[in-house]
Design a protein around this motif. Structure first.
Motif, PDB file in Angstrom:
ATOM      1  N   THR A  24       0.857  -1.186   0.000  1.00  0.00           N
ATOM      2  CA  THR A  24       0.000   0.000   0.000  1.00  0.00           C
ATOM      3  C   THR A  24       0.893   1.235   0.000  1.00  0.00           C
ATOM      4  OG1 THR A  24      -1.785  -1.120   1.144  1.00  0.00           O
ATOM      5  CG2 THR A  24      -1.776   1.260   1.314  1.00  0.00           C
TER       6      THR A  24
ATOM      7  N   ASP B 110      13.774  -1.789  19.727  1.00  0.00           N
ATOM      8  CA  ASP B 110      12.979  -2.203  18.572  1.00  0.00           C
ATOM      9  C   ASP B 110      12.331  -3.566  18.841  1.00  0.00           C
ATOM     10  OD1 ASP B 110      12.085  -1.352  16.117  1.00  0.00           O
ATOM     11  OD2 ASP B 110      13.718  -2.260  14.977  1.00  0.00           O
TER      12      ASP B 110
ATOM     13  N   LYS C 117       3.889  -5.874  19.758  1.00  0.00           N
ATOM     14  CA  LYS C 117       3.031  -6.130  18.597  1.00  0.00           C
ATOM     15  C   LYS C 117       2.570  -7.593  18.604  1.00  0.00           C
ATOM     16  CE  LYS C 117       5.799  -3.996  15.278  1.00  0.00           C
ATOM     17  NZ  LYS C 117       6.112  -3.383  13.975  1.00  0.00           N
TER      18      LYS C 117
HETATM   19  P1  FAD Z   1       6.161   0.568  13.871  1.00  0.00           P
HETATM   20  O1  FAD Z   1       5.929  -0.802  14.398  1.00  0.00           O
HETATM   21  O2  FAD Z   1       5.212   1.619  14.285  1.00  0.00           O
HETATM   22  O3  FAD Z   1       7.656   0.971  14.287  1.00  0.00           O
HETATM   23  C1  FAD Z   1       8.242   2.193  13.832  1.00  0.00           C
HETATM   24  C2  FAD Z   1       9.290   2.652  14.853  1.00  0.00           C
HETATM   25  O4  FAD Z   1       8.659   3.013  16.096  1.00  0.00           O
HETATM   26  C3  FAD Z   1      10.325   1.601  15.231  1.00  0.00           C
HETATM   27  O5  FAD Z   1      11.522   2.279  15.469  1.00  0.00           O
HETATM   28  C4  FAD Z   1       9.782   0.963  16.514  1.00  0.00           C
HETATM   29  O6  FAD Z   1      10.829   0.484  17.351  1.00  0.00           O
HETATM   30  C5  FAD Z   1       9.050   2.131  17.166  1.00  0.00           C
HETATM   31  N1  FAD Z   1       7.789   1.750  17.790  1.00  0.00           N
HETATM   32  C6  FAD Z   1       6.974   0.724  17.489  1.00  0.00           C
HETATM   33  N2  FAD Z   1       5.864   0.747  18.246  1.00  0.00           N
HETATM   34  C7  FAD Z   1       5.987   1.843  19.063  1.00  0.00           C
HETATM   35  C8  FAD Z   1       5.147   2.422  20.051  1.00  0.00           C
HETATM   36  N3  FAD Z   1       3.970   1.878  20.359  1.00  0.00           N
HETATM   37  N4  FAD Z   1       5.573   3.554  20.666  1.00  0.00           N
HETATM   38  C9  FAD Z   1       6.760   4.142  20.351  1.00  0.00           C
HETATM   39  N5  FAD Z   1       7.608   3.607  19.407  1.00  0.00           N
HETATM   40  C10 FAD Z   1       7.209   2.487  18.770  1.00  0.00           C
HETATM   41  N6  FAD Z   1       5.718   0.792   3.858  1.00  0.00           N
HETATM   42  C11 FAD Z   1       4.710   1.286   3.110  1.00  0.00           C
HETATM   43  O7  FAD Z   1       4.508   2.512   3.043  1.00  0.00           O
HETATM   44  N7  FAD Z   1       3.884   0.428   2.408  1.00  0.00           N
HETATM   45  C12 FAD Z   1       4.037  -0.924   2.439  1.00  0.00           C
HETATM   46  O8  FAD Z   1       3.282  -1.651   1.808  1.00  0.00           O
HETATM   47  C13 FAD Z   1       5.100  -1.458   3.232  1.00  0.00           C
HETATM   48  N8  FAD Z   1       5.301  -2.791   3.327  1.00  0.00           N
HETATM   49  C14 FAD Z   1       6.282  -3.274   4.149  1.00  0.00           C
HETATM   50  C15 FAD Z   1       6.434  -4.677   4.300  1.00  0.00           C
HETATM   51  C16 FAD Z   1       7.417  -5.190   5.148  1.00  0.00           C
HETATM   52  C17 FAD Z   1       7.547  -6.673   5.311  1.00  0.00           C
HETATM   53  C18 FAD Z   1       8.291  -4.315   5.838  1.00  0.00           C
HETATM   54  C19 FAD Z   1       9.369  -4.845   6.724  1.00  0.00           C
HETATM   55  C20 FAD Z   1       8.144  -2.932   5.703  1.00  0.00           C
HETATM   56  C21 FAD Z   1       7.145  -2.401   4.872  1.00  0.00           C
HETATM   57  N9  FAD Z   1       6.947  -1.029   4.721  1.00  0.00           N
HETATM   58  C22 FAD Z   1       5.924  -0.543   3.942  1.00  0.00           C
HETATM   59  C23 FAD Z   1       7.836  -0.077   5.393  1.00  0.00           C
HETATM   60  C24 FAD Z   1       7.372   0.254   6.838  1.00  0.00           C
HETATM   61  O9  FAD Z   1       6.077   0.814   6.817  1.00  0.00           O
HETATM   62  C25 FAD Z   1       8.380   1.238   7.437  1.00  0.00           C
HETATM   63  O10 FAD Z   1       9.581   0.544   7.706  1.00  0.00           O
HETATM   64  C26 FAD Z   1       7.925   2.044   8.634  1.00  0.00           C
HETATM   65  O11 FAD Z   1       8.887   3.077   8.848  1.00  0.00           O
HETATM   66  C27 FAD Z   1       7.798   1.265   9.935  1.00  0.00           C
HETATM   67  O12 FAD Z   1       6.714   0.430   9.924  1.00  0.00           O
HETATM   68  P2  FAD Z   1       6.393  -0.519  11.181  1.00  0.00           P
HETATM   69  O13 FAD Z   1       5.092  -1.142  10.933  1.00  0.00           O
HETATM   70  O14 FAD Z   1       7.548  -1.379  11.490  1.00  0.00           O
HETATM   71  O15 FAD Z   1       6.219   0.614  12.320  1.00  0.00           O
END
Ligand code: FAD
Length: 318
Positions: free
Chosen positions: A50, A193, A200
């Protein structure tokens, strides 16, 4: 059957890959071509990425510019449904915080429920290109954990405004989340991390898909650390074949991953993209063979619109 059951029931390392929705204005045929190229390897599921909207400048008739939000790759839900109908393969649309409000996400969930699509990958999403850091939209979320709360409440039969759904939900959403063997770039350290990754998983993520990596040892170390911290769900390695010389410098910058010197020096010797692609395939075959020999649950390929490399790798590995 849900993705987690397909992974758990698979007797050998499963195969999966992701597709990108076409750029706005293009048809779906290229997506089908990718799937047709890779179908023989029995993909257990296909992810559909997405992409949030980005701000772009448009020239108006009077010569002035106006700034508008535009989604370059819309259509994730429709593409997921089209693939499911055409191929009868499990599909996993990505659901983002980035660029979406809670209400918009709720409508996406309602659509997916009607379509019978209940596997999701929940992600925060990348920051908008014009922003220096991630900013949630109004009434949106900052982290995947908040998105999980919404999905869990939806599964329990509640809308975002607190009202109860009129009918009992028949099938619930299952989901995976992202993990980072080389840590997420905004994270101060791997411990923190992994602590958030644990949150999660405790909140309902059934599996983790990793960011791409080029050094398998980083994945093995990451899984070990996850297990030590009590994260016991499958951690699916995501790998990507390098296809162009320029990716030697671009991928580390964009995805915050290292390219091991042994591979980097091979890439530096390449004179054309064709040579780089060959070297990328060889390296990825080596990675996939080692991962499979270590009985990883599944290998997820980042095709990034180049199915031909993944086909050559899969031929050597599956
Ligand atoms: P989060 O889990 O929110 O983590 C982001 C950061 O915040 C990390 O440093 C984590 O340690 C920290 N964190 C996590 N939870 C909390 C909390 N509750 N409070 C404070 N800090 C927290 N991007 C797109 O735009 N589209 C896609 O389709 C897409 N597909 C992907 C598929 C895969 C398999 C992967 C690995 C990445 C993908 N990405 C995509 C990129 C991803 O969205 C980015 O890497 C984004 O910066 C982090 O997403 P996340 O879900 O890991 O975020």
């Amino acid at each position: 059957m849900k993705v987690i059951d397909l992974i758990n029931n698979s007797k050998t390392t499963a195969f999966s890959f992701e597709v990108l929705p076409p750029l706005k204005g293009n048809g779906i045929e290229k997506v089908y071509k990718t799937i047709d190229t890779l179908r023989e390897f029995d993909p257990k599921y296909i992810n559909i990425t997405t992409h949030r909207s980005e701000m772009v400048y448009k020239t108006m008739e009077n010569g002035l510019f106006k700034c508008v939000a535009e989604r370059h790759r819309p259509g994730t839900v429709a593409i997921a449904a089209a693939i499911k109908n055409k191929y009868n393969i499990n599909v996993v649309p990505h659901i983002l915080c980035s660029g979406f409000s809670k209400e918009e996400t709720e409508y996406v969930l309602i659509d997916l429920d009607f379509l019978g699509i209940h596997d999701l990958l929940l992600l925060r999403g990348d920051k908008a290109k014009h922003d220096s850091s991630f900013k949630p939209v109004a009434n949106g979320y900052s982290h995947a954990t908040e998105l999980q709360v919404q999905i869990n409440r939806f599964n329990e039969g509640y809308f975002e405004d607190g009202t109860k759904m009129k009918e009992e939900r028949v099938e619930k959403f299952s989901y995976g989340v992202a993990g980072y063997p080389e840590k997420h770039d905004e994270s101060p350290n791997l411990e923190s991390d992994i602590a958030y990754l644990k949150q999660k998983v405790e909140a309902g993520a059934e599996y983790v898909v990793t960011q791409m990596f080029f050094d398998n040892q980083k994945y093995f170390d990451f899984v070990k650390r996850c297990r030590e911290e009590g994260i016991n769900v499958p951690v699916i390695p995501g790998i990507k074949p390098i296809t162009k010389m320029s990716q030697l410098n671009i991928l580390p910058k964009v995805f915050h991953v290292d390219i091991p010197e042994a591979f980097a020096s091979e890439l530096r010797k390449c004179k054309t993209d064709e040579e780089a692609k060959r070297a990328g395939i060889e390296w990825c075959i080596m990675q996939a063979k080692e991962l499979k020999a270590n009985n990883v649950p599944s290998i997820h390929f980042y095709t990034m619109s180049d199915a031909s490399s993944v086909k050559q790798i899969a031929k050597n590995v599956y």
